[in-house]
Design an enzyme around this catalytic site. Structure first.
Site, mmCIF file in Angstrom:
data_model
loop_
_atom_site.group_PDB
_atom_site.id
_atom_site.type_symbol
_atom_site.label_atom_id
_atom_site.label_comp_id
_atom_site.label_asym_id
_atom_site.label_seq_id
_atom_site.Cartn_x
_atom_site.Cartn_y
_atom_site.Cartn_z
ATOM 1 N N GLU A 322 0.813 -1.220 0.000
ATOM 2 C CA GLU A 322 0.000 0.000 0.000
ATOM 3 C C GLU A 322 0.848 1.274 0.000
ATOM 4 O O GLU A 322 0.750 2.114 0.901
ATOM 5 C CB GLU A 322 -0.973 -0.024 1.184
ATOM 6 C CG GLU A 322 -1.943 -1.195 1.109
ATOM 7 C CD GLU A 322 -2.909 -1.271 2.279
ATOM 8 O OE1 GLU A 322 -2.860 -0.386 3.142
ATOM 9 O OE2 GLU A 322 -3.696 -2.222 2.331
ATOM 10 N N ASN A 365 2.259 -4.773 -3.340
ATOM 11 C CA ASN A 365 0.849 -5.122 -3.142
ATOM 12 C C ASN A 365 0.045 -3.866 -2.816
ATOM 13 O O ASN A 365 0.498 -3.005 -2.063
ATOM 14 C CB ASN A 365 0.750 -6.118 -1.975
ATOM 15 C CG ASN A 365 -0.636 -6.709 -1.805
ATOM 16 O OD1 ASN A 365 -1.220 -7.216 -2.751
ATOM 17 N ND2 ASN A 365 -1.148 -6.677 -0.591
ATOM 18 N N HIS A 400 -10.450 -6.139 -2.674
ATOM 19 C CA HIS A 400 -11.528 -6.016 -1.693
ATOM 20 C C HIS A 400 -12.658 -5.261 -2.385
ATOM 21 O O HIS A 400 -12.570 -4.057 -2.611
ATOM 22 C CB HIS A 400 -11.054 -5.247 -0.465
ATOM 23 C CG HIS A 400 -10.013 -5.965 0.332
ATOM 24 N ND1 HIS A 400 -10.291 -7.080 1.090
ATOM 25 C CD2 HIS A 400 -8.681 -5.717 0.493
ATOM 26 C CE1 HIS A 400 -9.185 -7.490 1.688
ATOM 27 N NE2 HIS A 400 -8.189 -6.688 1.335
ATOM 28 N N GLU A 429 -5.938 -10.610 -1.791
ATOM 29 C CA GLU A 429 -6.763 -10.444 -0.587
ATOM 30 C C GLU A 429 -8.241 -10.377 -0.945
ATOM 31 O O GLU A 429 -8.996 -9.570 -0.399
ATOM 32 C CB GLU A 429 -6.364 -9.176 0.172
ATOM 33 C CG GLU A 429 -4.900 -9.109 0.553
ATOM 34 C CD GLU A 429 -4.547 -7.859 1.351
ATOM 35 O OE1 GLU A 429 -5.469 -7.189 1.880
ATOM 36 O OE2 GLU A 429 -3.349 -7.546 1.446
ATOM 37 N N ASP A 431 -12.137 -10.503 -1.275
ATOM 38 C CA ASP A 431 -13.421 -10.801 -0.656
ATOM 39 C C ASP A 431 -14.476 -9.932 -1.316
ATOM 40 O O ASP A 431 -14.160 -8.928 -1.956
ATOM 41 C CB ASP A 431 -13.415 -10.628 0.867
ATOM 42 C CG ASP A 431 -12.748 -9.345 1.346
ATOM 43 O OD1 ASP A 431 -12.757 -8.344 0.602
ATOM 44 O OD2 ASP A 431 -12.211 -9.330 2.474
#
Length: 642
Positions: A322, A365, A400, A429, A431
């Site tokens: 990030e 990432n 996400h 990651e 979801d």
């Protein structure tokens, strides 16, 4: 990423109309829970509760949630002090408990949460049971969450704490219960056997490697990512003192069960202890040559120790996490890492990681890489660093997302952008939240949201398969809906973002990945609109500090459109009077000139219906005092402060 105390993260969720709730979430009907703990304080005693320190607990009939009695707690001298109950021998390893407590302040307001302290061999560790929830003296508020004891312990206590104040409080009607586990389904195909183009994995905690969770993990998935156990605060909490108590059991389990391991993460602006950014003079680091040398030396030492500890066991590392902020003209996040070292912290991290782990694939990432501005800034950075010889092997897309956002076209543009670089891409990651804005809260996930979610998983995995030549793994950020960071972010509410439900049974989302023909009718999509900001006829603001620590805090601001017309975009302004500085903000883009903060909506959350709400969250720094802003405007109109 990501779980609190992990603090800043993927996007807040796109605005959309609220659906009618008609159906329950589970693939199987839940039986009556078995209660193992009840504290109702109706017998005139404290029922075994004590203070964590020197505070006083006493039975009272002054206020009560149910019946006539409650527990009064006074004399607190720290926010983490509060009522505590011994649950050693009550909570059994591997069982998922639902814990509930009713709380109210005697005066004022704060944010409260349920936590557990556990000790093994005298070493203490702390687990959050419920997310931070606003409490006040005006009404009883329910704190509730799920907790699974994942390790052997010799001490275990449940307690209530607050974020910042130390005022007296009351608790009542505390319960803990569990629903007996269902067997893992063995008559459905394993995800890893159906999706063969790339390995599919999940993020794990200690709870995912025991009992039925471990069985589900081994049956369906090919790789794991320790979600928090490899971050700096877990591995080097104090300088040059390394501990691997959280990560070692997860790595050992993965090795024993032939699961590939992704290491997450060596460098991040969050979950990094304060000492890392403290200079030799004891002051916060600034952009001096001395501080830069010291910070890069600490970074190198950390990576050499952590990466070397696991050697060839970890085949992929998220080296830096990030680092992009699309609101900056150069696209770079203004973290302390960047303020003190510029890009040298990224260069150093990849160089040292390559030296220590020459076998491993090294990734950068980030989240929201489907947003064009963020995607383009990340591309430019990777292209520049690789041209310099920085050994970046791949880009990680967190993904996400939610049931309405983003579109498949936006996600494909994200992947296509990096193809010319000739590097690996991984979904790191993933979801899919059932919520589309922060004001929604479902007792059980609506059937139409679960159906939408299944189609999102279907379409996203179809997209990933089309790019199988570029994508080398896909990781879901959790094993099942019983343990997801989205239960506490961006607000506390039960989400259902994964393939398996809270009882580890396959959802429609699972069939979206493994056999889309098993999904029922698809609902119609909806798309939020955007246009030029117009002043609302009226608005209301709720500002709160959700966590606080020496020198820093986390907060959020909720905008409610109390007018009759929708907002199609918004600009929020307030003024800090205590010298506070925003270090990171999510849910929009921000600027700060001295104390004045201006926040504009992101492209995905500008629409706010009449009566609807949207929120932004942020991390800030402070010294001495942290007063709340007194006034707020939205699109130039003064708002009511709640």
């Amino acid at each position: 990423m990501r779980a609190l105390p992990r603090l800043a993260l993927a996007a807040l969720l796109a605005a959309a109309p609220l659906a009618v709730v008609t159906a329950a979430a589970s693939a199987a009907e839940d039986p009556t829970p078995i209660t193992v703990l009840t504290s109702d304080f109706e017998d005139g005693t404290v029922q075994g509760w004590t203070g964590r320190s020197a505070e006083t607990v006493a039975h009272t009939t002054a206020v009560a949630h149910g019946g006539t009695g409650s527990l009064a707690v006074s004399g607190r001298t720290a926010a983490w002090e509060g009522p505590s109950l011994d649950v050693f021998g009550v909570f059994k390893k591997g069982t998922a408990y639902t814990v509930s407590a009713w709380v109210r302040m005697e005066s004022g307001s704060d944010t409260a949460r349920l936590s557990v302290e556990r000790r093994t061999g005298g070493v203490a560790a702390y687990d959050q049971v419920s997310g931070g929830t606003a409490v006040s003296s005006g009404a009883w508020v329910n704190l509730t969450g799920r907790y699974t004891l994942a390790t052997d312990v010799d001490f275990l206590r449940l307690y209530v704490e607050t974020s910042s104040t130390t005022g007296p409080l009351h608790i009542d009607d505390v319960t803990a219960s569990y629903v007996p586990a269902l067997p893992v389904q063995t008559d459905i195909p394993a995800v890893k056997d159906v999706v063969t183009e790339f390995p599919v994995g999940v993020a794990i905690t200690g709870a995912e490697i025991i009992s039925e969770h471990g069985e589900l993990l081994n049956r369906h998935f090919a790789s794991v990512t320790p979600g928090n156990a490899l971050k700096w605060d877990a591995t080097e909490p104090s300088e040059n003192t390394f501990t691997y108590a959280q990560a070692d059991p997860l790595i050992a389990y993965a090795k024993a069960n032939d699961l590939a391991i992704r290491g997450h993460t060596l460098v991040w602006h969050n979950q990094t202890p304060a000492w890392v950014f403290t200079g030799a003079d004891g002051q916060p680091m600034t952009a001096t040559a001395e501080d830069k040398t010291l910070l890069l030396a600490r970074l190198e030492n950390h990576i050499r120790n952590v990466a070397a500890h696991y050697g060839t066991d970890i085949g992929v590392w998220d080296v830096v996490n990030e680092v992009i902020d699309e609101s900056q003209s150069d696209g770079l996040r203004r973290s302390t890492w960047h303020t003190v070292t510029g890009l040298d912290y990224i260069r150093t991290a990849f160089r040292v990681a390559r030296e220590v782990a020459p076998h491993a694939k090294l990734f950068i990432n980030d989240y929201n890489t489907n947003v064009p501005a963020k995607r383009d800034h990340l591309f430019t950075l990777v292209q520049r660093l690789r041209a310099e010889g920085v050994p970046i092997d791949g880009v990680g897309h967190q993904v996400h997302i939610n049931v309405n956002w983003p579109t498949i076209a936006e996600s494909e543009a994200m992947l296509a952008k990096f193809v010319p670089l000739g590097i690996e891409q991984q979904i790191t990651e993933m979801d899919v939240s059932i919520y589309t804005n922060e004001s929604e809260n479902f007792a059980t996930p609506p059937a139409d949201r679960l159906l939408k979610q299944a189609y999102v998983y279907r379409d996203m995995f179809a997209l990933f398969r089309r790019y199988a030549g570029e994508i080398t793994s896909v990781t879901l950020w959790g094993l099942a809906d019983d343990n997801t960071w989205l239960d506490t972010f961006p607000v506390t509410r039960k989400d259902a973002p994964l393939l398996f439900d809270t009882r580890l049974q396959a959802k429609s989302a699972y069939w979206g990945v493994t056999d889309p023909a098993r999904i029922e009718t698809s609902p119609s999509p909806s798309t939020p609109s955007s246009s030029t900001p117009t002043p609302p006829s009226s608005c209301a603001i709720a500002y709160r500090v959700t966590a606080s620590w020496p020198g820093g805090f986390q907060g959020d601001v909720k905008i409610t459109n109390t007018g009759a017309a929708p907002l199609t975009s918004w600009s929020l302004t307030w003024k800090f009077t205590g010298g506070q500085q925003i270090r990171q903000l999510w849910g929009g883009s921000h600027t700060q000139a001295l104390g004045t903060v201006t926040v504009g909506n992101a492209e995905w959350n500008g629409s706010v219906a009449a009566g609807g709400s949207v929120s932004v969250g942020f991390l800030g720094s402070w010294t001495g005092a942290n007063p709340a802003p007194a006034a707020f405007t939205v699109n130039g109109a003064t708002c009511t402060v709640l």
